[in-house]
Every structure is written in C-alpha cells, then in structure tokens.
Design a protein around this motif. Structure first.
Motif, PDB file in Angstrom:
ATOM      1  N   ALA A   1      25.264 -13.194  -6.321  1.00  0.00           N
ATOM      2  CA  ALA A   1      23.639 -12.730  -7.459  1.00  0.00           C
ATOM      3  C   ALA A   1      23.467 -13.600  -8.139  1.00  0.00           C
ATOM      4  CB  ALA A   1      25.612 -11.652  -8.370  1.00  0.00           C
ATOM      5  N   ALA A   2      21.959 -12.552  -8.337  1.00  0.00           N
ATOM      6  CA  ALA A   2      20.918 -13.237  -8.825  1.00  0.00           C
ATOM      7  C   ALA A   2      21.417 -13.099 -10.104  1.00  0.00           C
ATOM      8  CB  ALA A   2      19.457 -13.039  -8.449  1.00  0.00           C
ATOM      9  N   VAL A   3      21.849 -13.975 -11.069  1.00  0.00           N
ATOM     10  CA  VAL A   3      22.321 -13.844 -12.703  1.00  0.00           C
ATOM     11  C   VAL A   3      20.594 -13.406 -13.914  1.00  0.00           C
ATOM     12  CG1 VAL A   3      22.982 -14.772 -14.602  1.00  0.00           C
ATOM     13  CG2 VAL A   3      24.434 -14.807 -12.352  1.00  0.00           C
ATOM     14  N   ARG A   4      20.389 -12.895 -14.023  1.00  0.00           N
ATOM     15  CA  ARG A   4      19.146 -12.891 -14.847  1.00  0.00           C
ATOM     16  C   ARG A   4      19.529 -13.509 -16.025  1.00  0.00           C
ATOM     17  NH1 ARG A   4      15.789  -7.407 -14.789  1.00  0.00           N
ATOM     18  NH2 ARG A   4      15.704  -7.872 -12.517  1.00  0.00           N
ATOM     19  N   GLU A   5      20.974 -12.772 -16.864  1.00  0.00           N
ATOM     20  CA  GLU A   5      21.282 -12.878 -19.108  1.00  0.00           C
ATOM     21  C   GLU A   5      22.464 -13.563 -18.842  1.00  0.00           C
ATOM     22  OE1 GLU A   5      17.405 -11.707 -21.165  1.00  0.00           O
ATOM     23  OE2 GLU A   5      18.921 -10.243 -21.359  1.00  0.00           O
ATOM     24  N   VAL A   6      22.468 -13.982 -19.429  1.00  0.00           N
ATOM     25  CA  VAL A   6      23.925 -14.161 -19.919  1.00  0.00           C
ATOM     26  C   VAL A   6      24.078 -14.525 -21.394  1.00  0.00           C
ATOM     27  CG1 VAL A   6      25.865 -15.841 -19.848  1.00  0.00           C
ATOM     28  CG2 VAL A   6      24.812 -16.352 -17.542  1.00  0.00           C
ATOM     29  N   TYR A   7      25.493 -13.425 -21.715  1.00  0.00           N
ATOM     30  CA  TYR A   7      26.144 -13.301 -22.756  1.00  0.00           C
ATOM     31  C   TYR A   7      27.097 -14.141 -23.655  1.00  0.00           C
ATOM     32  CZ  TYR A   7      21.460 -10.480 -23.527  1.00  0.00           C
ATOM     33  OH  TYR A   7      19.682  -9.777 -23.110  1.00  0.00           O
ATOM     34  N   THR A   8      26.923 -14.500 -24.577  1.00  0.00           N
ATOM     35  CA  THR A   8      28.679 -15.335 -24.251  1.00  0.00           C
ATOM     36  C   THR A   8      28.996 -15.177 -25.743  1.00  0.00           C
ATOM     37  OG1 THR A   8      29.652 -17.628 -24.581  1.00  0.00           O
ATOM     38  CG2 THR A   8      27.731 -17.640 -24.257  1.00  0.00           C
ATOM     39  N   ALA A   9      29.787 -15.121 -26.841  1.00  0.00           N
ATOM     40  CA  ALA A   9      29.853 -15.438 -27.823  1.00  0.00           C
ATOM     41  C   ALA A   9      31.449 -16.401 -27.709  1.00  0.00           C
ATOM     42  CB  ALA A   9      30.728 -13.862 -28.842  1.00  0.00           C
ATOM     43  N   PRO A  10      30.847 -17.485 -28.813  1.00  0.00           N
ATOM     44  CA  PRO A  10      32.120 -18.507 -28.828  1.00  0.00           C
ATOM     45  C   PRO A  10      33.203 -18.362 -29.487  1.00  0.00           C
ATOM     46  CG  PRO A  10      29.954 -19.543 -28.324  1.00  0.00           C
ATOM     47  CD  PRO A  10      29.247 -18.132 -28.956  1.00  0.00           C
TER      48      PRO A  10
END
Length: 79
Positions: free
Chosen positions: A49-58
């Motif tokens: 899959a082509a990942v556009r954006e990654v959001y993470t909350a450490p």
C-alpha cells in the motif's frame, strides 16, 4: 527527513479529513483507507500500500510496537 507537525486541536483540518475517510463511502470513493495501529500499518506496507500520511500519539503508545510506527514511516520516506 520527514516533516513532523504537532496537532493540538481536534478541529484540525487534517484530523477532520481522516475522520471523513473513516465514514462509510468517503475513503472508498477516493481509493483511500485508514490503517489504525502498528499491525494494520505493517500489514498495509507489507501488501504494498502507498502510505500517504502517518499520525501517531506517543503518549498513547501501549508498547514498543506502537513506537515503531514513526520509525516505519521515516524508513518508508527515506526509500
């Protein structure tokens, strides 16, 4: 190096767009989907899959796998 943004508001336009993708039909019509969590992201990447954006909350990470999400994204962008 990937540009990292700090999102501090639930009314952020980027978060609104992610929530719309989760709504039935919106993501499918755009050919997009939301992969939530380390396992789903890893499976999506392994499937090509082509990942556009990654959001993470450490502050919400439950273990070392969750912390690896940002590392996976950084490695993907480096290639």
């Amino acid at each position: 190096m990937a540009r990292r943004l700090l999102i501090t508001s639930a009314s952020n336009d980027r978060l609104k767009a992610v929530r719309r993708l989760r709504s039935r039909g919106h993501g499918r019509a755009a050919g997009l989907f939301v992969a939530e969590g380390y396992r789903q992201l890893r499976c999506a990447l392994d499937a090509g899959a082509a990942v556009r954006e990654v959001y993470t909350a450490p502050e919400l990470h439950l273990g070392t796998s969750d912390a690896m999400v940002a590392e996976i994204d950084a490695a993907r962008k480096a290639n």
